[in-house]
Scaffold this active site. Structure first.
Site, mmCIF file in Angstrom:
data_model
loop_
_atom_site.group_PDB
_atom_site.id
_atom_site.type_symbol
_atom_site.label_atom_id
_atom_site.label_comp_id
_atom_site.label_asym_id
_atom_site.label_seq_id
_atom_site.Cartn_x
_atom_site.Cartn_y
_atom_site.Cartn_z
ATOM 1 N N HIS A 164 39.016 47.513 32.818
ATOM 2 C CA HIS A 164 38.740 46.135 33.259
ATOM 3 C C HIS A 164 38.418 45.262 32.061
ATOM 4 O O HIS A 164 37.250 44.989 31.805
ATOM 5 C CB HIS A 164 37.573 46.138 34.239
ATOM 6 C CG HIS A 164 37.486 44.919 35.085
ATOM 7 N ND1 HIS A 164 36.756 43.808 34.735
ATOM 8 C CD2 HIS A 164 38.050 44.614 36.277
ATOM 9 C CE1 HIS A 164 36.837 42.896 35.672
ATOM 10 N NE2 HIS A 164 37.623 43.367 36.622
ATOM 11 N N PHE A 165 39.245 44.824 31.337
ATOM 12 C CA PHE A 165 40.702 44.893 31.296
ATOM 13 C C PHE A 165 41.108 45.469 29.948
ATOM 14 O O PHE A 165 40.374 45.274 28.975
ATOM 15 C CB PHE A 165 41.296 43.492 31.453
ATOM 16 C CG PHE A 165 41.004 42.862 32.786
ATOM 17 C CD1 PHE A 165 41.750 43.194 33.901
ATOM 18 C CD2 PHE A 165 39.972 41.946 32.937
ATOM 19 C CE1 PHE A 165 41.499 42.606 35.133
ATOM 20 C CE2 PHE A 165 39.705 41.357 34.163
ATOM 21 C CZ PHE A 165 40.472 41.686 35.263
#
Length: 131
Positions: free
Chosen positions: A49-50
């Site tokens: 993420h991410f």
């Protein structure tokens, strides 16, 4: 008097990987709480993420406010029932120091915010019920 991570874990009865608060710096039972969280690059949620742009998920910002509210009311079994006016204003990244402030409005209803150096990252009104 500050409450450390071990005491928080015992009060909330949660595992360290799910516990988001590092310490409580102010606790006025049933009225307000101020807690802190140091965001580490080693946190598991940053793995996806991410990629190449790690951002703390918004749901975890809400969860940090929920944990603080449970400590403020000394009710580890509270269940979150409503999030109103939730706003995500700043991205939370590894290395940041978060301050979580929760102020009770009435029994099991509160205003909460996550701050980065006095700048609002997330705000919400939260409501709970007991189990």
């Amino acid at each position: 008097m500050p409450i450390n991570a071990a005491e928080i874990q015992s009060k909330l009865d949660c595992q360290p990987s799910l516990m988001l608060l590092d310490q409580v710096v102010v606790l006025d039972k049933d009225k307000q709480i101020i807690a802190q969280k140091s965001v580490s690059a080693n946190e598991i949620y940053f793995q996806g993420h991410f990629p190449n742009n790690p951002v703390m998920p918004g749901v975890l910002l809400i969860e940090s406010m929920v944990e603080a509210a449970k400590l403020m009311w000394d009710e580890p079994d509270l269940v979150l029932t409503q999030v109103k006016r939730g706003r995500f204003r700043e991205m939370v990244k590894p290395g940041m120091q978060l301050t979580i402030k929760v102020i009770a409005k009435e029994k099991y209803s509160c205003q909460a915010e996550v701050l980065i150096a006095e700048k609002k990252a997330c705000t919400a009104d939260l409501s709970f019920r007991t189990e």
